[in-house]
Write an enzyme that holds these catalytic residues in place. Structure first.
Site, PDB file in Angstrom:
ATOM      1  N   LYS A  13       0.845  -1.213   0.000  1.00 27.10           N
ATOM      2  CA  LYS A  13       0.000   0.000   0.000  1.00 27.10           C
ATOM      3  C   LYS A  13       0.876   1.257   0.000  1.00 27.10           C
ATOM      4  O   LYS A  13       0.673   2.164  -0.804  1.00 27.10           O
ATOM      5  CB  LYS A  13      -0.928   0.013   1.233  1.00 27.10           C
ATOM      6  CG  LYS A  13      -1.891  -1.153   1.295  1.00 27.10           C
ATOM      7  CD  LYS A  13      -2.825  -1.064   2.490  1.00 27.10           C
ATOM      8  CE  LYS A  13      -2.144  -1.185   3.829  1.00 27.10           C
ATOM      9  NZ  LYS A  13      -1.460  -2.484   4.066  1.00 27.10           N
ATOM     10  N   ARG A  88      -9.577   1.330   9.140  1.00 19.74           N
ATOM     11  CA  ARG A  88      -9.096  -0.029   9.364  1.00 19.74           C
ATOM     12  C   ARG A  88     -10.120  -0.898  10.082  1.00 19.74           C
ATOM     13  O   ARG A  88      -9.832  -2.038  10.426  1.00 19.74           O
ATOM     14  CB  ARG A  88      -7.829   0.040  10.188  1.00 19.74           C
ATOM     15  CG  ARG A  88      -6.676  -0.772   9.592  1.00 19.74           C
ATOM     16  CD  ARG A  88      -5.430  -0.379  10.331  1.00 19.74           C
ATOM     17  NE  ARG A  88      -4.311  -1.186  10.073  1.00 19.74           N
ATOM     18  CZ  ARG A  88      -3.207  -0.737   9.460  1.00 19.74           C
ATOM     19  NH1 ARG A  88      -3.142   0.466   8.979  1.00 19.74           N
ATOM     20  NH2 ARG A  88      -2.175  -1.529   9.343  1.00 19.74           N
ATOM     21  N   ARG A 127      11.175  -5.956   4.783  1.00 17.70           N
ATOM     22  CA  ARG A 127      10.907  -4.504   4.699  1.00 17.70           C
ATOM     23  C   ARG A 127      11.950  -3.702   5.488  1.00 17.70           C
ATOM     24  O   ARG A 127      12.243  -3.999   6.642  1.00 17.70           O
ATOM     25  CB  ARG A 127       9.512  -4.197   5.239  1.00 17.70           C
ATOM     26  CG  ARG A 127       9.275  -2.686   5.347  1.00 17.70           C
ATOM     27  CD  ARG A 127       7.835  -2.294   5.371  1.00 17.70           C
ATOM     28  NE  ARG A 127       7.023  -3.004   6.338  1.00 17.70           N
ATOM     29  CZ  ARG A 127       5.692  -2.995   6.331  1.00 17.70           C
ATOM     30  NH1 ARG A 127       5.040  -2.321   5.409  1.00 17.70           N
ATOM     31  NH2 ARG A 127       5.014  -3.667   7.243  1.00 17.70           N
ATOM     32  N   ARG A 161      11.177  -2.259  11.127  1.00 18.50           N
ATOM     33  CA  ARG A 161      10.140  -1.846  12.078  1.00 18.50           C
ATOM     34  C   ARG A 161       9.998  -2.859  13.212  1.00 18.50           C
ATOM     35  O   ARG A 161      10.074  -4.067  12.985  1.00 18.50           O
ATOM     36  CB  ARG A 161       8.789  -1.704  11.352  1.00 18.50           C
ATOM     37  CG  ARG A 161       8.682  -0.425  10.556  1.00 18.50           C
ATOM     38  CD  ARG A 161       7.471  -0.377   9.647  1.00 18.50           C
ATOM     39  NE  ARG A 161       6.231  -0.904  10.190  1.00 18.50           N
ATOM     40  CZ  ARG A 161       5.065  -0.875   9.554  1.00 18.50           C
ATOM     41  NH1 ARG A 161       4.991  -0.320   8.342  1.00 18.50           N
ATOM     42  NH2 ARG A 161       3.987  -1.377  10.096  1.00 18.50           N
ATOM     43  N   ARG A 172      -0.950  -9.257  13.308  1.00 17.90           N
ATOM     44  CA  ARG A 172      -1.469  -8.199  12.430  1.00 17.90           C
ATOM     45  C   ARG A 172      -2.314  -8.786  11.298  1.00 17.90           C
ATOM     46  O   ARG A 172      -3.309  -8.183  10.885  1.00 17.90           O
ATOM     47  CB  ARG A 172      -0.298  -7.369  11.881  1.00 17.90           C
ATOM     48  CG  ARG A 172       0.280  -6.438  12.946  1.00 17.90           C
ATOM     49  CD  ARG A 172       1.667  -5.958  12.603  1.00 17.90           C
ATOM     50  NE  ARG A 172       1.690  -5.165  11.404  1.00 17.90           N
ATOM     51  CZ  ARG A 172       2.776  -5.018  10.644  1.00 17.90           C
ATOM     52  NH1 ARG A 172       3.900  -5.615  10.956  1.00 17.90           N
ATOM     53  NH2 ARG A 172       2.715  -4.263   9.580  1.00 17.90           N
TER      54      ARG A 172
HETATM   55  P1  ADP Z   1       2.141  -1.956   3.203  1.00 17.27           P
HETATM   56  O1  ADP Z   1       2.185  -0.447   3.164  1.00 17.27           O
HETATM   57  O2  ADP Z   1       0.938  -2.516   2.512  1.00 17.27           O
HETATM   58  O3  ADP Z   1       2.318  -2.531   4.570  1.00 17.27           O
HETATM   59  P2  ADP Z   1       4.745  -1.711   1.879  1.00 17.27           P
HETATM   60  O4  ADP Z   1       4.467  -0.783   0.745  1.00 17.27           O
HETATM   61  O5  ADP Z   1       5.481  -1.177   3.047  1.00 17.27           O
HETATM   62  O6  ADP Z   1       3.388  -2.467   2.341  1.00 17.27           O
HETATM   63  O7  ADP Z   1       5.544  -2.955   1.261  1.00 17.27           O
HETATM   64  C1  ADP Z   1       5.977  -4.038   2.087  1.00 17.27           C
HETATM   65  C2  ADP Z   1       7.326  -4.555   1.561  1.00 17.27           C
HETATM   66  O8  ADP Z   1       7.132  -5.172   0.293  1.00 17.27           O
HETATM   67  C3  ADP Z   1       8.394  -3.478   1.361  1.00 17.27           C
HETATM   68  O9  ADP Z   1       9.650  -4.008   1.724  1.00 17.27           O
HETATM   69  C4  ADP Z   1       8.332  -3.177  -0.137  1.00 17.27           C
HETATM   70  O10 ADP Z   1       9.586  -2.736  -0.630  1.00 17.27           O
HETATM   71  C5  ADP Z   1       7.953  -4.541  -0.703  1.00 17.27           C
HETATM   72  N1  ADP Z   1       7.123  -4.482  -1.909  1.00 17.27           N
HETATM   73  C6  ADP Z   1       6.139  -3.611  -2.209  1.00 17.27           C
HETATM   74  N2  ADP Z   1       5.574  -3.902  -3.400  1.00 17.27           N
HETATM   75  C7  ADP Z   1       6.221  -5.012  -3.847  1.00 17.27           C
HETATM   76  C8  ADP Z   1       6.106  -5.818  -5.018  1.00 17.27           C
HETATM   77  N3  ADP Z   1       5.211  -5.555  -5.969  1.00 17.27           N
HETATM   78  N4  ADP Z   1       6.935  -6.885  -5.142  1.00 17.27           N
HETATM   79  C9  ADP Z   1       7.834  -7.165  -4.178  1.00 17.27           C
HETATM   80  N5  ADP Z   1       7.997  -6.456  -3.057  1.00 17.27           N
HETATM   81  C10 ADP Z   1       7.206  -5.390  -2.885  1.00 17.27           C
HETATM   82  P1  AMP Z   2       0.919   0.364   9.039  1.00 14.59           P
HETATM   83  O1  AMP Z   2       2.051   1.334   8.966  1.00 14.59           O
HETATM   84  O2  AMP Z   2      -0.241   0.757   8.181  1.00 14.59           O
HETATM   85  O3  AMP Z   2       1.369  -1.061   8.789  1.00 14.59           O
HETATM   86  O4  AMP Z   2       0.371   0.414  10.542  1.00 14.59           O
HETATM   87  C1  AMP Z   2       1.203   0.032  11.617  1.00 14.59           C
HETATM   88  C2  AMP Z   2       0.380  -0.056  12.900  1.00 14.59           C
HETATM   89  O5  AMP Z   2      -0.137   1.242  13.233  1.00 14.59           O
HETATM   90  C3  AMP Z   2      -0.836  -0.974  12.847  1.00 14.59           C
HETATM   91  O6  AMP Z   2      -0.513  -2.339  13.069  1.00 14.59           O
HETATM   92  C4  AMP Z   2      -1.687  -0.379  13.988  1.00 14.59           C
HETATM   93  O7  AMP Z   2      -1.189  -0.765  15.260  1.00 14.59           O
HETATM   94  C5  AMP Z   2      -1.429   1.122  13.834  1.00 14.59           C
HETATM   95  N1  AMP Z   2      -2.423   1.735  12.912  1.00 14.59           N
HETATM   96  C6  AMP Z   2      -2.194   2.302  11.701  1.00 14.59           C
HETATM   97  N2  AMP Z   2      -3.340   2.757  11.165  1.00 14.59           N
HETATM   98  C7  AMP Z   2      -4.328   2.477  12.066  1.00 14.59           C
HETATM   99  C8  AMP Z   2      -5.730   2.660  12.088  1.00 14.59           C
HETATM  100  N3  AMP Z   2      -6.398   3.229  11.071  1.00 14.59           N
HETATM  101  N4  AMP Z   2      -6.412   2.235  13.188  1.00 14.59           N
HETATM  102  C9  AMP Z   2      -5.785   1.684  14.233  1.00 14.59           C
HETATM  103  N5  AMP Z   2      -4.470   1.441  14.264  1.00 14.59           N
HETATM  104  C10 AMP Z   2      -3.732   1.835  13.194  1.00 14.59           C
END
Ligand code: ADP
Ligand code: AMP
Length: 219
Positions: A13, A88, A127, A161, A172
């Site tokens: 995302k 969420r 990540r 993270r 999660r």
């Molecule tokens: P989210 O925001 O949904 O939690 P991220 O954008 O942080 O996900 O992506 C999670 C991990 O996957 C990161 O390390 C990112 O670089 C990697 N990633 C994102 N899109 C792809 C893809 N299409 N193929 C492989 N790895 C990806």
């Molecule tokens: P993310 O960066 O989107 O993976 O979110 C990391 C963490 O932040 C989640 O696992 C939750 O603990 C918290 N968080 C982010 N967005 C929300 C939301 N809309 N509602 C509640 N918790 C959230």
């Protein structure tokens, strides 16, 4: 345009949101990034959020909704925004609908990113996030730019993270299935959902997302 991105943790995302927001000149609003920024600035909200985040749970609705609302009401979000990680759960979606109605705004589309669970787990394990404010996201093995632990975009230090540990990820994912997935049905009733397969190259997925947005815009 006002867009909601929904998908499991690690679906990509944030990665997609960065490209899409830039190309549409709208704000990328990530509630996870807002919480992490509060944590690094040691605010009271950050302290509260960290205890929930480290356990893989959602931060309580009251503080999350207030924080998201305040960010969406900033002048730089007037032209539109792409929400990454909010709403969420159904209560947050209802509160967001109320906000849209009060401000006479409308939500254009909800993009649901679909990625199989084993792929999501691999993505999260690798990540790496830049400590600098832009919080660029990389993957330790998929991307050469991240291999030496330094952000390939701005030179900042990359870190893993706290909530990307294997145990927290399982929690999660459970929270995603039980609390977040129901918002897809909530938005289907409003006719707003477009589902995108988010497996493959990042740039190919961006192309699919941009095409889906163009179709919505033409409606
Ligand atoms: P989210 O925001 O949904 O939690 P991220 O954008 O942080 O996900 O992506 C999670 C991990 O996957 C990161 O390390 C990112 O670089 C990697 N990633 C994102 N899109 C792809 C893809 N299409 N193929 C492989 N790895 C990806
Ligand atoms: P993310 O960066 O989107 O993976 O979110 C990391 C963490 O932040 C989640 O696992 C939750 O603990 C918290 N968080 C982010 N967005 C929300 C939301 N809309 N509602 C509640 N918790 C959230």
């Amino acid at each position: 345009m006002r867009i909601v991105l929904v998908g499991p943790p690690g679906a990509g995302k944030g990665t997609q949101a960065a490209f899409v927001a830039k190309s549409l000149s709208i704000q990328h609003i990530s509630t996870g990034d807002l919480f992490r920024s509060n944590i690094s600035q040691r605010t009271e909200l950050g302290k509260l959020a960290k205890s929930y985040m480290d356990a893989g749970n959602l931060v309580p609705n009251e503080v999350t909704i207030a924080m998201a609302k305040e960010r969406m009401e900033q002048p730089d979000a007037e032209n539109g925004f792409l929400l990454d990680g909010f709403p969420r759960n159904v209560s947050q979606a209802e509160a967001f609908d109320e906000l849209l109605e009060n401000e006479s705004m409308q939500l254009d589309v909800v993009l649901a990113l679909e990625v199989p669970e084993d792929e999501v787990v691999k993505r999260i394990a690798g990540r790496r996030v830049c400590r600098n404010e832009s919080a660029h996201v990389f993957h330790a093995t998929y991307e050469p730019l991240a291999q030496d632990g330094v952000c390939g975009v701005c030179g900042g230090e990359l870190y893993q993270r706290d909530d990307d540990s294997e145990e927290t990820v399982r929690k999660r994912l459970e929270v995603y299935h039980t609390q977040t997935e129901p918002i897809i049905d909530y938005y289907k009733v409003q006719g707003l959902v477009v589902t995108i397969s988010a497996v493959g190259k990042v740039e190919d997925i961006t192309t699919c997302v941009m095409e889906a947005l163009k179709c919505e815009d033409d409606k």
